[in-house]
Design a protein around this motif. Structure first.
Motif, PDB file in Angstrom:
ATOM      1  N   TYR A 117     112.716 102.933  36.569  1.00 44.22           N
ATOM      2  CA  TYR A 117     112.137 102.331  37.782  1.00 44.22           C
ATOM      3  C   TYR A 117     111.548 103.385  38.702  1.00 44.22           C
ATOM      4  O   TYR A 117     111.073 103.051  39.780  1.00 44.22           O
ATOM      5  N   ASN A 118     111.611 104.638  38.298  1.00 42.67           N
ATOM      6  CA  ASN A 118     110.978 105.692  39.108  1.00 42.67           C
ATOM      7  C   ASN A 118     109.552 105.936  38.644  1.00 42.67           C
ATOM      8  O   ASN A 118     109.194 105.586  37.530  1.00 42.67           O
ATOM      9  N   SER A 119     108.763 106.556  39.538  1.00 41.95           N
ATOM     10  CA  SER A 119     107.348 106.768  39.229  1.00 41.95           C
ATOM     11  C   SER A 119     106.986 108.224  39.479  1.00 41.95           C
ATOM     12  O   SER A 119     107.682 108.934  40.229  1.00 41.95           O
TER      13      SER A 119
ATOM     14  N   GLU B 172     106.820 108.919  43.167  1.00 35.04           N
ATOM     15  CA  GLU B 172     108.114 109.147  43.830  1.00 35.04           C
ATOM     16  C   GLU B 172     108.585 110.588  43.599  1.00 35.04           C
ATOM     17  O   GLU B 172     109.152 111.212  44.495  1.00 35.04           O
TER      18      GLU B 172
ATOM     19  N   PRO C 279     113.975  97.744  46.928  1.00 31.92           N
ATOM     20  CA  PRO C 279     112.738  97.650  47.728  1.00 31.92           C
ATOM     21  C   PRO C 279     111.747  98.741  47.314  1.00 31.92           C
ATOM     22  O   PRO C 279     112.153  99.859  46.992  1.00 31.92           O
ATOM     23  N   THR C 280     110.464  98.409  47.331  1.00 27.44           N
ATOM     24  CA  THR C 280     109.466  99.385  46.874  1.00 27.44           C
ATOM     25  C   THR C 280     109.374 100.583  47.825  1.00 27.44           C
ATOM     26  O   THR C 280     108.812 101.617  47.480  1.00 27.44           O
ATOM     27  N   THR C 281     109.951 100.431  49.018  1.00 31.00           N
ATOM     28  CA  THR C 281     109.983 101.566  49.955  1.00 31.00           C
ATOM     29  C   THR C 281     111.048 102.596  49.566  1.00 31.00           C
ATOM     30  O   THR C 281     111.071 103.698  50.114  1.00 31.00           O
TER      31      THR C 281
ATOM     32  N   THR D 163     114.911  94.788  41.895  1.00 33.22           N
ATOM     33  CA  THR D 163     114.933  94.310  43.280  1.00 33.22           C
ATOM     34  C   THR D 163     115.133  95.447  44.292  1.00 33.22           C
ATOM     35  O   THR D 163     115.269  95.184  45.482  1.00 33.22           O
TER      36      THR D 163
ATOM     37  N   ARG E 215     104.440 100.283  36.009  1.00 36.70           N
ATOM     38  CA  ARG E 215     104.324  99.575  37.309  1.00 36.70           C
ATOM     39  C   ARG E 215     104.748  98.125  37.147  1.00 36.70           C
ATOM     40  O   ARG E 215     105.420  97.553  37.987  1.00 36.70           O
TER      41      ARG E 215
ATOM     42  N   ARG F 257     108.436  97.900  36.980  1.00 38.61           N
ATOM     43  CA  ARG F 257     109.075  98.106  38.291  1.00 38.61           C
ATOM     44  C   ARG F 257     109.246  96.788  39.042  1.00 38.61           C
ATOM     45  O   ARG F 257     110.191  96.633  39.828  1.00 38.61           O
ATOM     46  N   THR F 258     108.351  95.833  38.790  1.00 40.08           N
ATOM     47  CA  THR F 258     108.446  94.553  39.501  1.00 40.08           C
ATOM     48  C   THR F 258     109.668  93.747  39.052  1.00 40.08           C
ATOM     49  O   THR F 258     110.012  92.758  39.678  1.00 40.08           O
TER      50      THR F 258
ATOM     51  N   ALA G 240     113.138 105.005  46.805  1.00 40.17           N
ATOM     52  CA  ALA G 240     113.098 105.669  45.493  1.00 40.17           C
ATOM     53  C   ALA G 240     114.535 105.972  45.097  1.00 40.17           C
ATOM     54  O   ALA G 240     115.194 106.805  45.734  1.00 40.17           O
TER      55      ALA G 240
END
Ligand code: PLP
Length: 430
Positions: A412-414, A417, A59-61, A57, A50, A53-54, A63
């Motif tokens: 950067y994926n979770s 997602e 957007p967190t919306t 850039t 996590r 991921r920050t 995936a």
């Protein structure tokens, strides 16, 4: 908010690599090397990802599951490129063009500092690496640079990306070499099956095996070390297309035993767009002619520099590439591979429970990676792509019909997602 600098610090624990900023003169050289804050050890795995991921850039919306086409560079890389671009345009009059002062372009210098940085990712010496613009350059420098005669043979797979093959097709048309194409079943069943296909296509005239490390359209992880050893026994060049592997699975060119390895760091290694590399095993470098000759085309002391003779290039991209190499090393290629594969396993397990799903990429554990290619019964690849995007802002890529989509999991994926994608796929199938 976590800044770029503090995040590099967070990541620096297991594999401390100092962030080098060569050629930027005083502008950035004063930046401190990474430090390791005490709280790092306390971060549990998901907290680590996590935090990572920050640094992106996107957007967190959204995936983003299309790294197999093009990666998203972290802030540190973006900033390095932008800062350098501004510095060059602002301070260009300072440039005295004397040998030992800062340079403002590439194309005429060996750029050993950057080659060394890439060597740390590939586990080789920087002098065995040439900087290119992408994987396609690397493939062409080998295909065009080898002394191949009419009737000499090259083995390729039917799944080779054009950027991993067309240089040989050109030689066939121009010089009469023979390109022998293997047809790989989908899904590929086992490493032995792939090896048998290469051996069956080989004759006494075979000079090159063109081997995808991970294939683009079916995401097959090839048994590269075994193939390279077999090629070596037969004095065949083993030329590995690493466009889909570098930055995704751990790459050690010496352990692979390949003669050549080329890649596009702008995909999984998250480097600036338009960067590439070509590694050639030291004892085979002299066998390659330069394809694009300029002043050092015949340099005898630095054979790979002969393959970097394409005139003026963009130094800012190279600076960003160096930062991308540091960023990658600070996470660690083993940890990245484990994460990508774990997310993909989560996806494959979920897909297997959705009726009508066809997984086209392999399921044999030795052949899998972070990318999965799959389809849904009675749905086109385009429909799946559009559905995931319009309903969930989830970006996968259609691979055409009847195949389906390519779903590439990266750092950067979770897991959330992946679950969200599975829920939407279940809805579609239902
Ligand atoms: C396996 C493979 N090889 C080569 C390439 C060509 O890469 P580039 O366009 O960066 O040269 C790609 C691009 O997707 C690829 O997937």
């Amino acid at each position: 908010m976590t800044t770029r600098r503090s995040f590099l610090g967070l990541l620096s624990a297991p594999l401390a690599v100092s962030v080098a900023w060569p050629r930027l003169g005083n502008t950035l050289a004063a930046r401190p090397a990474s430090r390791m804050p005490a709280e790092f050890g306390a971060l549990r795995d998901e907290a680590y990802w996590r935090e990572l991921r920050t640094q992106f850039t996107i957007p967190t919306t959204d995936a983003f599951f299309n790294t197999a086409t093009l990666g998203s560079s972290p802030r540190a890389v973006q900033e390095a490129v932008l800062t350098s671009l501004q510095h060059i345009d602002r301070d260009i009059a300072d440039w005295d063009y004397k040998g030992d002062s800062e340079n403002f372009f590439t194309g005429y210098y060996p750029e050993m500092a950057y080659r060394d940085q890439l060597g740390t990712v590939l586990n080789c010496a920087g002098r065995d690496v040439a900087l290119t613009q992408n994987a396609t350059f690397g493939m062409n420098f080998v295909a065009n640079g080898l002394d191949l005669r009419p009737g000499d043979e090259v083995v390729v797979t039917d799944q080779a990306h054009p950027g991993g093959r067309k240089g040989y097709d050109l030689r066939a048309k121009r010089d009469g070499i023979v390109v022998r194409q293997i047809t790989v079943p989908a899904p590929a069943a086992s490493p032995d099956q792939l090896i048998d296909l290469y051996l069956a296509a080989t004759t006494s005239r075979t000079r090159v095996w063109a081997i995808p490390h991970i294939s683009s359209s079916r995401a097959i992880r090839y048994p590269v070390a075994r193939l390279c050893a077999l090629a070596r026994e037969r004095n065949i060049w083993s030329v590995v297309d690493g466009a889909q592997s570098l930055g995704h699975i751990a790459v050690d060119v010496q352990a692979l035993g390949c003669d050549a390895f080329y890649a596009s760091p702008h995909k999984w290694m998250l480097g600036p767009k338009g960067t590439g590399l070509l590694y050639v095993r030291p004892d085979r470098q002299e066998e390659l002619w330069a394809t694009l000759p300029s002043s050092a085309w015949d340099n005898e002391t630095d054979p790979m520099f002969r393959l970097m003779q394409y005139g003026t290039g963009n130094l800012s991209l190279l600076i960003g590439l160096g930062v991308a190499a540091d960023f990658h090393n600070q996470i660690g290629s083993g940890r990245i591979e484990q994460r990508d594969v774990a997310l993909a396993e989560q996806l494959r397990t979920g897909l297997a429970a959705i009726p009508g799903t066809v997984i086209v990429s392999p399921t044999h554990p030795d052949l899998t990676c972070g990318t999965t290619v799959y389809g849904l019964k009675n749905r086109t690849g385009g429909e799946i792509q559009d559905y995931l995007w319009s309903r969930g802002r989830i970006r996968v890529r259609s691979m055409g019909d009847p195949v389906g989509v390519r779903h590439a999991c990266h750092i950067y994926n979770s897991p959330e997602e992946v679950d969200k994608a599975l829920a939407l796929l279940g809805e579609m199938a239902g």
